[in-house]
Design an enzyme around this catalytic site. Structure first.
Site, PDB file in Angstrom:
ATOM      1  NE  ARG A 138       3.936  17.130  17.244  1.00  0.00           N
ATOM      2  CZ  ARG A 138       4.319  18.348  17.605  1.00  0.00           C
ATOM      3  NH1 ARG A 138       3.437  19.203  18.055  1.00  0.00           N
ATOM      4  NH2 ARG A 138       5.571  18.703  17.506  1.00  0.00           N
ATOM      5  CE  LYS A 160      -4.739   3.243   1.237  1.00  0.00           C
ATOM      6  NZ  LYS A 160      -4.035   2.382   0.275  1.00  0.00           N
ATOM      7  CD  GLU A 202     -12.207   2.062  -8.021  1.00  0.00           C
ATOM      8  OE1 GLU A 202     -12.275   1.146  -7.176  1.00  0.00           O
ATOM      9  OE2 GLU A 202     -11.149   2.375  -8.603  1.00  0.00           O
ATOM     10  CE  LYS A 244     -11.421   2.198   1.081  1.00  0.00           C
ATOM     11  NZ  LYS A 244     -10.805   3.203   0.241  1.00  0.00           N
ATOM     12  CD  GLU A 254      -2.341  -0.120   2.058  1.00  0.00           C
ATOM     13  OE1 GLU A 254      -1.421   0.659   2.297  1.00  0.00           O
ATOM     14  OE2 GLU A 254      -3.078  -0.034   1.074  1.00  0.00           O
ATOM     15  NE  ARG A 259      -6.886   0.165   4.410  1.00  0.00           N
ATOM     16  CZ  ARG A 259      -7.214   1.441   4.223  1.00  0.00           C
ATOM     17  NH1 ARG A 259      -7.142   1.994   3.031  1.00  0.00           N
ATOM     18  NH2 ARG A 259      -7.594   2.179   5.225  1.00  0.00           N
ATOM     19  CG  ASN A 263      -5.001  -2.738  -4.589  1.00  0.00           C
ATOM     20  OD1 ASN A 263      -5.452  -1.609  -4.715  1.00  0.00           O
ATOM     21  ND2 ASN A 263      -4.042  -3.038  -3.739  1.00  0.00           N
ATOM     22  CG  HIS A 266      -7.099  -0.979  -8.563  1.00  0.00           C
ATOM     23  ND1 HIS A 266      -8.378  -1.508  -8.569  1.00  0.00           N
ATOM     24  CD2 HIS A 266      -7.245   0.343  -8.259  1.00  0.00           C
ATOM     25  CE1 HIS A 266      -9.247  -0.550  -8.262  1.00  0.00           C
ATOM     26  NE2 HIS A 266      -8.589   0.574  -8.074  1.00  0.00           N
ATOM     27  CG  HIS A 270      -2.459   1.047 -10.227  1.00  0.00           C
ATOM     28  ND1 HIS A 270      -2.420   0.387  -9.011  1.00  0.00           N
ATOM     29  CD2 HIS A 270      -3.336   2.059 -10.062  1.00  0.00           C
ATOM     30  CE1 HIS A 270      -3.249   0.989  -8.158  1.00  0.00           C
ATOM     31  NE2 HIS A 270      -3.807   2.001  -8.778  1.00  0.00           N
ATOM     32  CG  HIS A 284      -8.257   5.161 -11.000  1.00  0.00           C
ATOM     33  ND1 HIS A 284      -7.075   4.454 -10.885  1.00  0.00           N
ATOM     34  CD2 HIS A 284      -9.104   4.637 -10.072  1.00  0.00           C
ATOM     35  CE1 HIS A 284      -7.204   3.556  -9.918  1.00  0.00           C
ATOM     36  NE2 HIS A 284      -8.425   3.648  -9.404  1.00  0.00           N
TER      37      HIS A 284
END
Ligand code: GLY
Length: 381
Positions: A138, A160, A202, A244, A254, A259, A263, A266, A270, A284
């Site tokens: 946990r 994340k 980025e 960030k 999020e 957040r 993107n 993106h 994507h 990417h």
């Protein structure tokens, strides 16, 4: 050049990620693996789980395993015995099967909640080791040592973590903040030049979407960054982490939509990765570079950005050695992929649209005709 949120010293810069009891520091240095020991000890000592930490599992991949030994010695010097787990490089390692191999390692070493996970590598290693840290017993204390530019400015900060489902990327995951992030920009010299350039996309993203001075700095210094000049690299890495950190601090899980400004570029990016396939046709960062160009062209059509700003972005992206178009890709397939984007609402495609350099807003104001025109332009170039 250095703001209040970034503390500079002779030995590097520190960015604080402010998340109440889950706050942590990101330390940006050059060529100082030995400094990781005291940093790890201080980061661990701030928590219940870390304070009695005497053991760690250091996870890395075959590409950067040669960097591991000095970090293991650094941990040993502060009383932490580290075992090493080396995974295969590449996205395929971000799987439940590889997570299970790491659980086996932890069980074999009788790890408990005071055993630290240390992730040394790029985004795949950080996501996989972070996911195992989030779920084993946990939650284990987690320290990140990102070694790619993309991981240093993006995936190591924010909490994340996760692995892929065979049919859905990043679908199995958790929010699990690290206790500290140790960034040594000297590790970037281990990167192939194409990956370094892709990571710079980025950094350009942060400048174009959130910080005009960073954009301006890159206009003059992007070659110095790509040549890994220590001051220039530390500056852009620390600044990107600071930007960030501010976003993550306002929307840790999020939930508020803040957040989503991360993107920028993106939505199209994507779609390019999905249509071209994840086999490396476009890395990417390369797809994001093209996506930023596309979204600037869209913003011109909607009227939120002038042509001169798009030209500045184009010029910077080209100077970084990144693509500005994806000739030959099917524009209809890109549009189809974009309609499945999870940011969409009420059937309209939502974009993070630029409103000048350093400023963006989420918008669904683009018509399908405008989107088609832009996609036709980037696929025919
Ligand atoms: N780990 C990346 C993020 O939370 O954004």
């Amino acid at each position: 050049m250095v703001s209040d949120a970034v503390r500079a010293s002779d030995s590097g810069q520190t960015v604080r990620v402010c998340l109440g009891p889950r706050s942590y520091e990101v330390r940006v240095v050059t060529n100082d693996p030995g400094g990781f020991g005291p940093f790890a000890r201080a980061s661990l000592d701030r928590t219940w789980s870390g304070r009695p930490c005497r053991r760690a599992l250091l996870v890395t991949d075959e590409h950067v395993a040669s960097l591991a030994q000095p970090y293991m010695w650094a941990l040993e010097r502060v009383g932490i015995a580290a075992s090493l787990a080396v995974v295969m490089p590449g996205e395929a390692s971000k799987s439940l099967e590889h997570a299970s191999d790491l659980y086996d390692r932890l069980v074999a070493m009788r790890a408990d909640r005071h055993t630290a996970m240390v992730a040394l590598g790029g985004g795949v290693v950080g996501d996989l080791a972070g996911f195992v840290a989030a779920t084993y017993a946990r939650g284990l204390p987690l320290l990140m040592i990102p070694t790619s530019l993309l991981a240093q400015v993006d995936s190591s900060v924010g909490g994340k973590v996760g692995v892929n489902h065979p049919r859905a990327k990043n679908m199995i995951g958790a929010f699990h903040q690290p206790l500290g992030v140790w960034i040594d920009t000297a590790t970037l010299s281990s990167l192939p030049p194409r990956e370094l350039r892709a990571g710079s996309a980025e950094v350009i993203k942060y400048g174009m979407s959130l910080d005009a001075p960073l954009f301006h700095f890159l206009e003059f210094q992007v070659q110095a960054v790509l040549a890994l000049e220590p001051d220039a690299v530390r500056h852009v890495v620390a600044k990107s982490c600071e930007l960030k950190a501010a976003i993550v601090g306002g929307d840790e899980r999020e939930e508020t939509g803040l957040r989503s400004v991360l993107n920028f570029g993106h939505t199209v990016g994507h779609a390019i990765e999905a249509v071209a396939g994840y086999g490396g046709t476009y890395l990417h960062g390369e797809a994001v570079a093209i996506g930023m160009v596309a979204v600037c062209r869209l913003a011109e059509r909607v009227g939120t950005l002038d042509r001169a700003a798009t030209e500045r972005l184009l010029c910077l992206v080209r100077r970084a050695g990144l693509p500005v178009a994806c000739p030959g890709l099917d524009a209809d397939a890109l549009l189809d992929a974009m309609t499945r984007d999870k940011k969409n609402q009420a059937g309209r495609i939502r974009f993070v649209l630029p409103h000048g350099i350093g400023k963006v807003e989420m918008s669904d104001a683009c018509s399908i005709e405008q989107i088609r025109e832009v996609l036709a332009a980037i696929t025919n170039d």
